[in-house]
Design a protein around this motif. Structure first.
Motif, PDB file in Angstrom:
ATOM      1  N   ALA A  85      37.733  51.280  38.895  1.00  0.00           N
ATOM      2  CA  ALA A  85      37.828  50.077  38.054  1.00  0.00           C
ATOM      3  C   ALA A  85      38.396  48.909  38.846  1.00  0.00           C
ATOM      4  CB  ALA A  85      38.704  50.368  36.833  1.00  0.00           C
ATOM      5  N   LEU A  86      39.392  49.190  39.686  1.00  0.00           N
ATOM      6  CA  LEU A  86      40.000  48.136  40.494  1.00  0.00           C
ATOM      7  C   LEU A  86      39.015  47.583  41.514  1.00  0.00           C
ATOM      8  CD1 LEU A  86      42.528  46.506  41.153  1.00  0.00           C
ATOM      9  CD2 LEU A  86      43.220  48.339  42.709  1.00  0.00           C
ATOM     10  N   PHE A  87      38.187  48.465  42.096  1.00  0.00           N
ATOM     11  CA  PHE A  87      37.181  48.009  43.048  1.00  0.00           C
ATOM     12  C   PHE A  87      36.199  47.056  42.376  1.00  0.00           C
ATOM     13  CE2 PHE A  87      32.802  48.595  44.643  1.00  0.00           C
ATOM     14  CZ  PHE A  87      32.952  48.022  45.898  1.00  0.00           C
ATOM     15  N   ALA A  88      35.722  47.417  41.195  1.00  0.00           N
ATOM     16  CA  ALA A  88      34.793  46.558  40.470  1.00  0.00           C
ATOM     17  C   ALA A  88      35.441  45.212  40.153  1.00  0.00           C
ATOM     18  CB  ALA A  88      34.342  47.245  39.181  1.00  0.00           C
ATOM     19  N   ALA A  89      36.688  45.249  39.678  1.00  0.00           N
ATOM     20  CA  ALA A  89      37.387  44.013  39.311  1.00  0.00           C
ATOM     21  C   ALA A  89      37.655  43.130  40.525  1.00  0.00           C
ATOM     22  CB  ALA A  89      38.700  44.360  38.607  1.00  0.00           C
ATOM     23  N   SER A  90      38.207  43.734  41.581  1.00  0.00           N
ATOM     24  CA  SER A  90      38.561  42.964  42.776  1.00  0.00           C
ATOM     25  C   SER A  90      37.330  42.407  43.476  1.00  0.00           C
ATOM     26  CB  SER A  90      39.356  43.852  43.742  1.00  0.00           C
ATOM     27  OG  SER A  90      40.545  44.304  43.145  1.00  0.00           O
ATOM     28  N   SER A  91      36.248  43.183  43.500  1.00  0.00           N
ATOM     29  CA  SER A  91      35.022  42.727  44.158  1.00  0.00           C
ATOM     30  C   SER A  91      34.432  41.513  43.443  1.00  0.00           C
ATOM     31  CB  SER A  91      33.990  43.863  44.196  1.00  0.00           C
ATOM     32  OG  SER A  91      34.462  44.949  44.953  1.00  0.00           O
ATOM     33  N   LEU A  92      34.333  41.608  42.124  1.00  0.00           N
ATOM     34  CA  LEU A  92      33.795  40.483  41.357  1.00  0.00           C
ATOM     35  C   LEU A  92      34.680  39.249  41.506  1.00  0.00           C
ATOM     36  CD1 LEU A  92      32.726  42.395  38.121  1.00  0.00           C
ATOM     37  CD2 LEU A  92      31.195  41.251  39.744  1.00  0.00           C
ATOM     38  N   GLN A  93      35.987  39.471  41.500  1.00  0.00           N
ATOM     39  CA  GLN A  93      36.914  38.348  41.658  1.00  0.00           C
ATOM     40  C   GLN A  93      36.810  37.742  43.051  1.00  0.00           C
ATOM     41  OE1 GLN A  93      41.253  38.913  42.299  1.00  0.00           O
ATOM     42  NE2 GLN A  93      41.458  37.954  40.301  1.00  0.00           N
ATOM     43  N   GLN A  94      36.773  38.602  44.062  1.00  0.00           N
ATOM     44  CA  GLN A  94      36.729  38.126  45.438  1.00  0.00           C
ATOM     45  C   GLN A  94      35.456  37.334  45.716  1.00  0.00           C
ATOM     46  OE1 GLN A  94      39.520  39.106  47.385  1.00  0.00           O
ATOM     47  NE2 GLN A  94      38.832  37.406  48.637  1.00  0.00           N
ATOM     48  N   ILE A  95      34.313  37.841  45.257  1.00  0.00           N
ATOM     49  CA  ILE A  95      33.051  37.129  45.458  1.00  0.00           C
ATOM     50  C   ILE A  95      33.026  35.852  44.626  1.00  0.00           C
ATOM     51  CG2 ILE A  95      30.542  37.273  45.237  1.00  0.00           C
ATOM     52  CD1 ILE A  95      30.823  40.316  45.574  1.00  0.00           C
ATOM     53  N   GLY A  96      33.560  35.923  43.408  1.00  0.00           N
ATOM     54  CA  GLY A  96      33.588  34.742  42.548  1.00  0.00           C
ATOM     55  C   GLY A  96      34.378  33.601  43.142  1.00  0.00           C
ATOM     56  N   LEU A  97      35.429  33.934  43.896  1.00  0.00           N
ATOM     57  CA  LEU A  97      36.258  32.895  44.517  1.00  0.00           C
ATOM     58  C   LEU A  97      35.502  32.108  45.586  1.00  0.00           C
ATOM     59  CD1 LEU A  97      39.707  34.693  44.765  1.00  0.00           C
ATOM     60  CD2 LEU A  97      39.258  32.515  43.624  1.00  0.00           C
ATOM     61  N   VAL A  98      34.372  32.654  46.046  1.00  0.00           N
ATOM     62  CA  VAL A  98      33.542  31.915  47.001  1.00  0.00           C
ATOM     63  C   VAL A  98      32.906  30.701  46.319  1.00  0.00           C
ATOM     64  CG1 VAL A  98      31.503  32.036  48.488  1.00  0.00           C
ATOM     65  CG2 VAL A  98      33.057  33.997  48.332  1.00  0.00           C
ATOM     66  N   TYR A  99      32.679  30.807  45.014  1.00  0.00           N
ATOM     67  CA  TYR A  99      31.925  29.781  44.282  1.00  0.00           C
ATOM     68  C   TYR A  99      32.769  28.939  43.326  1.00  0.00           C
ATOM     69  CZ  TYR A  99      28.144  32.802  45.889  1.00  0.00           C
ATOM     70  OH  TYR A  99      27.302  33.546  46.668  1.00  0.00           O
ATOM     71  N   THR A 100      34.010  29.327  43.072  1.00  0.00           N
ATOM     72  CA  THR A 100      34.843  28.555  42.161  1.00  0.00           C
ATOM     73  C   THR A 100      36.233  28.419  42.750  1.00  0.00           C
ATOM     74  OG1 THR A 100      35.465  28.296  39.827  1.00  0.00           O
ATOM     75  CG2 THR A 100      35.723  30.486  40.785  1.00  0.00           C
ATOM     76  N   ASP A 101      37.037  27.482  42.242  1.00  0.00           N
ATOM     77  CA  ASP A 101      38.341  27.243  42.849  1.00  0.00           C
ATOM     78  C   ASP A 101      39.404  28.184  42.294  1.00  0.00           C
ATOM     79  OD1 ASP A 101      39.685  25.987  40.498  1.00  0.00           O
ATOM     80  OD2 ASP A 101      38.170  24.438  40.802  1.00  0.00           O
ATOM     81  N   ALA A 102      40.554  28.234  42.968  1.00  0.00           N
ATOM     82  CA  ALA A 102      41.588  29.208  42.654  1.00  0.00           C
ATOM     83  C   ALA A 102      42.192  29.003  41.274  1.00  0.00           C
ATOM     84  CB  ALA A 102      42.695  29.154  43.721  1.00  0.00           C
ATOM     85  N   GLY A 103      42.447  27.761  40.893  1.00  0.00           N
ATOM     86  CA  GLY A 103      43.042  27.489  39.589  1.00  0.00           C
ATOM     87  C   GLY A 103      42.153  27.945  38.451  1.00  0.00           C
ATOM     88  N   LYS A 104      40.875  27.586  38.506  1.00  0.00           N
ATOM     89  CA  LYS A 104      39.934  27.988  37.460  1.00  0.00           C
ATOM     90  C   LYS A 104      39.779  29.501  37.435  1.00  0.00           C
ATOM     91  CE  LYS A 104      36.094  25.634  36.825  1.00  0.00           C
ATOM     92  NZ  LYS A 104      34.689  25.150  36.998  1.00  0.00           N
ATOM     93  N   ALA A 105      39.733  30.143  38.606  1.00  0.00           N
ATOM     94  CA  ALA A 105      39.605  31.591  38.675  1.00  0.00           C
ATOM     95  C   ALA A 105      40.786  32.277  38.009  1.00  0.00           C
ATOM     96  CB  ALA A 105      39.492  32.037  40.129  1.00  0.00           C
ATOM     97  N   GLY A 106      41.966  31.685  38.161  1.00  0.00           N
ATOM     98  CA  GLY A 106      43.145  32.263  37.537  1.00  0.00           C
ATOM     99  C   GLY A 106      43.059  32.264  36.027  1.00  0.00           C
ATOM    100  N   PHE A 107      42.586  31.157  35.457  1.00  0.00           N
ATOM    101  CA  PHE A 107      42.451  31.078  34.009  1.00  0.00           C
ATOM    102  C   PHE A 107      41.372  32.024  33.500  1.00  0.00           C
ATOM    103  CE2 PHE A 107      44.854  27.109  34.276  1.00  0.00           C
ATOM    104  CZ  PHE A 107      45.657  27.239  33.159  1.00  0.00           C
ATOM    105  N   LEU A 108      40.254  32.091  34.221  1.00  0.00           N
ATOM    106  CA  LEU A 108      39.174  32.971  33.786  1.00  0.00           C
ATOM    107  C   LEU A 108      39.571  34.437  33.876  1.00  0.00           C
ATOM    108  CD1 LEU A 108      36.078  31.171  35.345  1.00  0.00           C
ATOM    109  CD2 LEU A 108      36.610  31.407  32.922  1.00  0.00           C
ATOM    110  N   THR A 109      40.304  34.787  34.923  1.00  0.00           N
ATOM    111  CA  THR A 109      40.765  36.164  35.057  1.00  0.00           C
ATOM    112  C   THR A 109      41.667  36.549  33.888  1.00  0.00           C
ATOM    113  OG1 THR A 109      40.652  36.031  37.471  1.00  0.00           O
ATOM    114  CG2 THR A 109      41.986  37.802  36.551  1.00  0.00           C
ATOM    115  N   ALA A 110      42.412  35.569  33.358  1.00  0.00           N
ATOM    116  CA  ALA A 110      43.311  35.833  32.235  1.00  0.00           C
ATOM    117  C   ALA A 110      42.581  36.236  30.967  1.00  0.00           C
ATOM    118  CB  ALA A 110      44.179  34.600  31.957  1.00  0.00           C
ATOM    119  N   MET A 111      41.257  36.136  30.962  1.00  0.00           N
ATOM    120  CA  MET A 111      40.498  36.574  29.798  1.00  0.00           C
ATOM    121  C   MET A 111      40.654  38.065  29.533  1.00  0.00           C
ATOM    122  SD  MET A 111      39.032  34.322  27.977  1.00  0.00           S
ATOM    123  CE  MET A 111      37.845  35.334  27.113  1.00  0.00           C
TER     124      MET A 111
END
Length: 298
Positions: A85-111
């Motif tokens: 589960a952590l691999f799936a979560a971290s991978s999606l987050q890590q790749i997503g950070l290539v396309y969006t900024d850190a602040g927005k990623a933090g809020f979206l992750t909080a979902m």
């Protein structure tokens, strides 16, 4: 009560580390590929946690007893499942950070704080009306935060949202499987699983450059030792003393720290519409916890 305070403080410290980790991960994406970064950070966590687990046993048990703790089948079963589960979560987050900024990623992750009680439906726990209202509010907030217009959504936003779902699964699994297990060793095993799977993806999709890795030593060190090694261990220890929804509420504060650190260190800016969206999402994640919090006071 004392145990709950300790658990809350452990999770609060973890959120500070995770909030700053968004900056480290975002900076790291400028230098090396996402799976290379993830493989190295998880490997660093494993190398850090193994000796720490033995050091913390000094004076408590013999070296043989300390080694025997690694032979617990329940520990490996939980570690492997949580690691997937952590691999799936971290991978999606890590790749997503290539396309969006850190602040927005933090809020979206909080979902994940909204998704954790929703996952309770599959475990026989029916969320109250406030939770359903929070979901609607979060969706509206995400529209303002993620959509440049009605027909366009940033691919990075979708990936981070997928990461939020995977993190919700990981939080639920920790609550179900980690009871009575060694937190440091459990985190070490889930980090090992994440590192192994990331290595496979790295070999299949990325070109590794040693110069990039060397240039990335500081973000890697922070994300590996502090974020993966320390913070995820604190998550496991903290969740033992709290209900999953209460724990996820505290962990959602990482989005606040991510936005603050992104603004202070990366000079990131957001439009008024995006700030409004962030506010609505953050209100939603708080509202989603009210039923369980009220239930605790009854």
């Amino acid at each position: 009560m004392k145990e709950k305070i300790k658990g809350s403080l452990a999770l609060l410290f973890a959120t500070v580390i995770w909030g700053f980790a968004f900056i480290a991960q975002s900076v790291g994406m400028d230098l090396i590929g996402p799976f290379t970064f993830q493989m190295l950070r998880c490997s660093l966590a494993v190398l850090f946690l193994i000796p720490v687990s033995f050091l913390l046993d000094i004076g408590k048990c013999s070296m043989k007893e300390s080694r025997d703790k690694w032979k617990n089948p329940a520990l490996w079963k939980a570690g492997i499942i949580c690691g997937l589960a952590l691999f799936a979560a971290s991978s999606l987050q890590q790749i997503g950070l290539v396309y969006t900024d850190a602040g927005k990623a933090g809020f979206l992750t909080a979902m994940y704080i909204v998704l954790v009680p929703l996952l309770g439906l599959f475990l026989g726990k029916k969320p109250g009306l406030t939770v359903w209202f929070s979901v609607v509010l979060a969706v509206l907030g995400l529209y303002l935060l993620c959509c440049a217009n009605a027909a366009q959504i940033n691919i990075g936003d979708l990936l981070i949202l997928g990461a939020a779902l995977a993190f919700a699964v990981q939080i639920t699994l920790i609550d179900r499987l980690a009871t009575g297990l060694d937190g440091l060793r459990l985190n070490c095993i889930q980090s090992l699983v994440c590192a192994a799977l990331s290595a496979v993806m790295m070999a299949a999709t990325e070109t590794v450059e040693v110069s990039g890795i060397i240039s990335c030593w500081l973000p890697l060190g922070y994300a590996g030792i502090l974020s993966m090694g320390v913070a995820y261990s604190l998550q496991i220890l903290g969740q033992r003393e709290l209900e999953p929804t209460a724990a996820s509420l505290i962990m959602s504060l990482e989005s606040v720290y991510a936005a603050i650190f992104g603004w202070l260190l990366l000079k990131e800016t957001m439009a008024a519409r995006e700030f409004l969206g962030c506010g609505m999402v953050f209100a939603a994640v708080i509202l989603s916890q009210l039923p369980s919090r009220q239930k605790q006071h009854d």
